[in-house]
Write a protein that holds these residues in place. Structure first.
Motif, PDB file in Angstrom:
ATOM      1  N   SER A 189      62.470  55.028 -13.513  1.00 45.14           N
ATOM      2  CA  SER A 189      62.543  53.638 -13.965  1.00 45.14           C
ATOM      3  C   SER A 189      63.126  52.785 -12.859  1.00 45.14           C
ATOM      4  CB  SER A 189      63.400  53.534 -15.226  1.00 45.14           C
ATOM      5  OG  SER A 189      64.666  54.116 -15.020  1.00 45.14           O
ATOM      6  N   PHE A 190      63.051  51.496 -13.056  1.00 44.28           N
ATOM      7  CA  PHE A 190      63.520  50.586 -12.028  1.00 44.28           C
ATOM      8  C   PHE A 190      63.791  49.238 -12.677  1.00 44.28           C
ATOM      9  CE2 PHE A 190      59.002  51.409 -12.012  1.00 44.28           C
ATOM     10  CZ  PHE A 190      58.481  50.185 -12.402  1.00 44.28           C
ATOM     11  N   GLY A 191      64.723  48.492 -12.065  1.00 42.43           N
ATOM     12  CA  GLY A 191      65.007  47.140 -12.521  1.00 42.43           C
ATOM     13  C   GLY A 191      65.363  47.090 -13.993  1.00 42.43           C
ATOM     14  N   GLY A 192      64.758  46.137 -14.722  1.00 46.82           N
ATOM     15  CA  GLY A 192      65.019  45.987 -16.146  1.00 46.82           C
ATOM     16  C   GLY A 192      64.495  47.131 -16.982  1.00 46.82           C
ATOM     17  N   GLY A 193      63.636  47.984 -16.400  1.00 49.75           N
ATOM     18  CA  GLY A 193      63.099  49.101 -17.160  1.00 49.75           C
ATOM     19  C   GLY A 193      64.058  50.253 -17.333  1.00 49.75           C
ATOM     20  N   LEU A 194      65.219  50.195 -16.685  1.00 50.36           N
ATOM     21  CA  LEU A 194      66.157  51.310 -16.768  1.00 50.36           C
ATOM     22  C   LEU A 194      66.688  51.496 -18.179  1.00 50.36           C
ATOM     23  CD1 LEU A 194      67.459  53.466 -15.017  1.00 50.36           C
ATOM     24  CD2 LEU A 194      69.329  51.895 -14.532  1.00 50.36           C
ATOM     25  N   SER A 195      66.983  50.408 -18.875  1.00 51.04           N
ATOM     26  CA  SER A 195      67.457  50.507 -20.254  1.00 51.04           C
ATOM     27  C   SER A 195      66.396  51.121 -21.154  1.00 51.04           C
ATOM     28  CB  SER A 195      67.853  49.124 -20.778  1.00 51.04           C
ATOM     29  OG  SER A 195      68.914  48.586 -20.038  1.00 51.04           O
ATOM     30  N   ALA A 196      65.150  50.722 -20.937  1.00 53.31           N
ATOM     31  CA  ALA A 196      64.060  51.251 -21.754  1.00 53.31           C
ATOM     32  C   ALA A 196      63.889  52.747 -21.537  1.00 53.31           C
ATOM     33  CB  ALA A 196      62.760  50.517 -21.432  1.00 53.31           C
ATOM     34  N   TRP A 197      63.947  53.192 -20.284  1.00 54.91           N
ATOM     35  CA  TRP A 197      63.773  54.611 -20.019  1.00 54.91           C
ATOM     36  C   TRP A 197      64.981  55.412 -20.476  1.00 54.91           C
ATOM     37  CZ3 TRP A 197      59.373  56.766 -19.474  1.00 54.91           C
ATOM     38  CH2 TRP A 197      59.280  58.087 -19.041  1.00 54.91           C
ATOM     39  N   SER A 198      66.170  54.830 -20.416  1.00 52.24           N
ATOM     40  CA  SER A 198      67.350  55.506 -20.952  1.00 52.24           C
ATOM     41  C   SER A 198      67.179  55.755 -22.442  1.00 52.24           C
ATOM     42  CB  SER A 198      68.606  54.654 -20.707  1.00 52.24           C
ATOM     43  OG  SER A 198      68.863  54.516 -19.333  1.00 52.24           O
ATOM     44  N   ARG A 199      66.689  54.761 -23.140  1.00 52.60           N
ATOM     45  CA  ARG A 199      66.451  54.916 -24.578  1.00 52.60           C
ATOM     46  C   ARG A 199      65.382  55.980 -24.847  1.00 52.60           C
ATOM     47  NH1 ARG A 199      62.149  54.742 -28.286  1.00 52.60           N
ATOM     48  NH2 ARG A 199      63.078  54.531 -30.355  1.00 52.60           N
ATOM     49  N   GLU A 200      64.327  55.982 -24.030  1.00 47.20           N
ATOM     50  CA  GLU A 200      63.252  56.958 -24.196  1.00 47.20           C
ATOM     51  C   GLU A 200      63.777  58.387 -24.057  1.00 47.20           C
ATOM     52  OE1 GLU A 200      59.444  58.626 -24.649  1.00 47.20           O
ATOM     53  OE2 GLU A 200      60.178  56.600 -25.075  1.00 47.20           O
ATOM     54  N   ASP A 236      68.750  55.448 -32.765  1.00 46.91           N
ATOM     55  CA  ASP A 236      68.611  54.087 -32.249  1.00 46.91           C
ATOM     56  C   ASP A 236      69.853  53.243 -32.512  1.00 46.91           C
ATOM     57  OD1 ASP A 236      66.173  53.654 -30.839  1.00 46.91           O
ATOM     58  OD2 ASP A 236      65.067  53.901 -32.697  1.00 46.91           O
ATOM     59  N   ALA A 237      70.431  53.385 -33.713  1.00 40.44           N
ATOM     60  CA  ALA A 237      71.605  52.575 -34.047  1.00 40.44           C
ATOM     61  C   ALA A 237      72.774  52.897 -33.120  1.00 40.44           C
ATOM     62  CB  ALA A 237      71.991  52.809 -35.505  1.00 40.44           C
ATOM     63  N   GLU A 238      73.006  54.180 -32.872  1.00 43.20           N
ATOM     64  CA  GLU A 238      74.105  54.572 -31.998  1.00 43.20           C
ATOM     65  C   GLU A 238      73.835  54.153 -30.559  1.00 43.20           C
ATOM     66  OE1 GLU A 238      76.887  58.501 -31.056  1.00 43.20           O
ATOM     67  OE2 GLU A 238      74.944  58.742 -32.041  1.00 43.20           O
ATOM     68  N   PHE A 239      72.592  54.272 -30.123  1.00 40.65           N
ATOM     69  CA  PHE A 239      72.261  53.880 -28.757  1.00 40.65           C
ATOM     70  C   PHE A 239      72.468  52.387 -28.549  1.00 40.65           C
ATOM     71  CE2 PHE A 239      69.224  52.377 -25.558  1.00 40.65           C
ATOM     72  CZ  PHE A 239      69.550  53.184 -24.489  1.00 40.65           C
ATOM     73  N   MET A 267      61.086  48.621 -25.296  1.00 42.65           N
ATOM     74  CA  MET A 267      62.317  49.085 -25.904  1.00 42.65           C
ATOM     75  C   MET A 267      62.756  48.154 -27.026  1.00 42.65           C
ATOM     76  SD  MET A 267      66.140  49.587 -24.271  1.00 42.65           S
ATOM     77  CE  MET A 267      66.432  47.822 -24.325  1.00 42.65           C
ATOM     78  N   VAL A 268      62.626  46.842 -26.797  1.00 44.89           N
ATOM     79  CA  VAL A 268      62.998  45.874 -27.832  1.00 44.89           C
ATOM     80  C   VAL A 268      62.158  46.078 -29.077  1.00 44.89           C
ATOM     81  CG1 VAL A 268      63.015  43.414 -28.409  1.00 44.89           C
ATOM     82  CG2 VAL A 268      63.846  44.175 -26.174  1.00 44.89           C
ATOM     83  N   TRP A 269      60.870  46.310 -28.904  1.00 45.08           N
ATOM     84  CA  TRP A 269      59.976  46.495 -30.045  1.00 45.08           C
ATOM     85  C   TRP A 269      60.323  47.766 -30.825  1.00 45.08           C
ATOM     86  CZ3 TRP A 269      56.805  44.393 -33.328  1.00 45.08           C
ATOM     87  CH2 TRP A 269      55.899  45.167 -34.025  1.00 45.08           C
ATOM     88  N   LYS A 270      60.535  48.874 -30.108  1.00 49.94           N
ATOM     89  CA  LYS A 270      60.796  50.140 -30.786  1.00 49.94           C
ATOM     90  C   LYS A 270      62.137  50.142 -31.506  1.00 49.94           C
ATOM     91  CE  LYS A 270      57.938  53.200 -27.938  1.00 49.94           C
ATOM     92  NZ  LYS A 270      57.927  54.379 -27.032  1.00 49.94           N
ATOM     93  N   THR A 299      63.488  49.740 -36.047  1.00 53.38           N
ATOM     94  CA  THR A 299      64.365  50.648 -36.777  1.00 53.38           C
ATOM     95  C   THR A 299      65.718  50.033 -37.126  1.00 53.38           C
ATOM     96  OG1 THR A 299      65.180  51.551 -34.682  1.00 53.38           O
ATOM     97  CG2 THR A 299      63.320  52.666 -35.711  1.00 53.38           C
ATOM     98  N   THR A 300      66.088  48.935 -36.482  1.00 51.59           N
ATOM     99  CA  THR A 300      67.417  48.351 -36.734  1.00 51.59           C
ATOM    100  C   THR A 300      67.367  46.995 -37.427  1.00 51.59           C
ATOM    101  OG1 THR A 300      67.421  47.405 -34.501  1.00 51.59           O
ATOM    102  CG2 THR A 300      68.462  49.560 -34.795  1.00 51.59           C
ATOM    103  N   LEU A 301      66.330  46.200 -37.194  1.00 52.75           N
ATOM    104  CA  LEU A 301      66.229  44.890 -37.849  1.00 52.75           C
ATOM    105  C   LEU A 301      65.529  45.061 -39.189  1.00 52.75           C
ATOM    106  CD1 LEU A 301      65.205  42.697 -34.769  1.00 52.75           C
ATOM    107  CD2 LEU A 301      67.499  43.151 -35.673  1.00 52.75           C
TER     108      LEU A 301
END
Length: 221
Positions: A51-62, A73-76, A157-160, A164-166
């Motif tokens: 991952s790179f740039g802003g995608g790091l959070s998304a790949w961390s979640r993945e 998801d809630a804990e993450f 990441m925002v969509w996934k 599950t949280t909203l």
């Protein structure tokens, strides 16, 4: 008469204590083994190199949520919120948080080493190449493509996580308020939290209290 019964009777007759084996632990009491030092380091190394740039959070979640299932998801999202509030780089904070949860201080060190070791080496090499070819149009186009991909991964990441949280009106209102205050009006993070955090904490406490009361009522019945 079985051997076990005779032993118990003999012990009782001699006035000695009768030793009994402890019952096996229930299934929900089984202690989950800690994740190994090398597994944590390897996972965060994969995160950093994939991952790179802003995608790091998304790949961390993945990796942490979807593949390894070390968190839900809630804990993450709770961990990400805390890591964004605290000083320092968000992803470094997250690596320390996850590593500590999985294997204490050793896990924190493994996660941190896996996250920054190889990227540091690669970044030094890339920086040297960029200094030599920074005026090349091809390099500029490649960087623009990387930026677009990073934005797409963040939106994914925002969509996934949002699905599950909203799940009720209050999380949606808190999300919208935070987006307006911080994203549109450009309020500082601390001001935004001063508005949304008390409401979110009160709502979460009330929800947990109602859930505990419902469980108690169900157990009593």
């Amino acid at each position: 008469m079985t051997p076990n019964s005779s032993t118990s009777e003999a012990g009782a007759g001699d006035g000695g204590a009768v030793l009994t084996e402890a019952p096996p632990p229930a299934a929900d009491e089984t202690v989950r083994p800690r994740v190994s030092f090398w597994e944590i380091a390897r996972t965060f190394n994969e995160i950093s190199l994939s991952s790179f740039g802003g995608g790091l959070s998304a790949w961390s979640r993945e990796m942490v949520v979807a593949r390894k299932k070390w968190m839900d998801d809630a804990e993450f999202l709770s961990a990400m919120t805390v890591c964004r509030i605290l000083p320092g780089a968000n992803q470094v904070n997250l690596a320390v948080f996850v590593g500590t949860k999985l294997n204490g201080l050793r896990g924190a060190g493994a996660a941190l080493a896996g996250l920054i070791a190889m990227p540091t080496v690669l970044l030094m090499a890339i920086a040297a190449l960029y200094a030599a070819f920074q005026h090349s149009h091809a390099v500029q186009h490649v960087l623009a493509g990387f930026a677009a991909a990073a934005v797409a991964m963040t939106l994914q990441m925002v969509w996934k996580t949002g699905r599950t949280t909203l799940t009720s009106i209050m999380p949606v209102l808190l999300f919208a308020t935070t987006f307006v205050l911080n994203g549109i009006l450009r309020w500082p993070l601390w001001w935004t939290l001063a508005v949304t955090a008390p409401v979110g904490i009160a709502w979460a406490w009330r929800r947990a209290h109602k859930k505990a009361a419902a469980q108690a009522a169900g157990s009593a019945s």
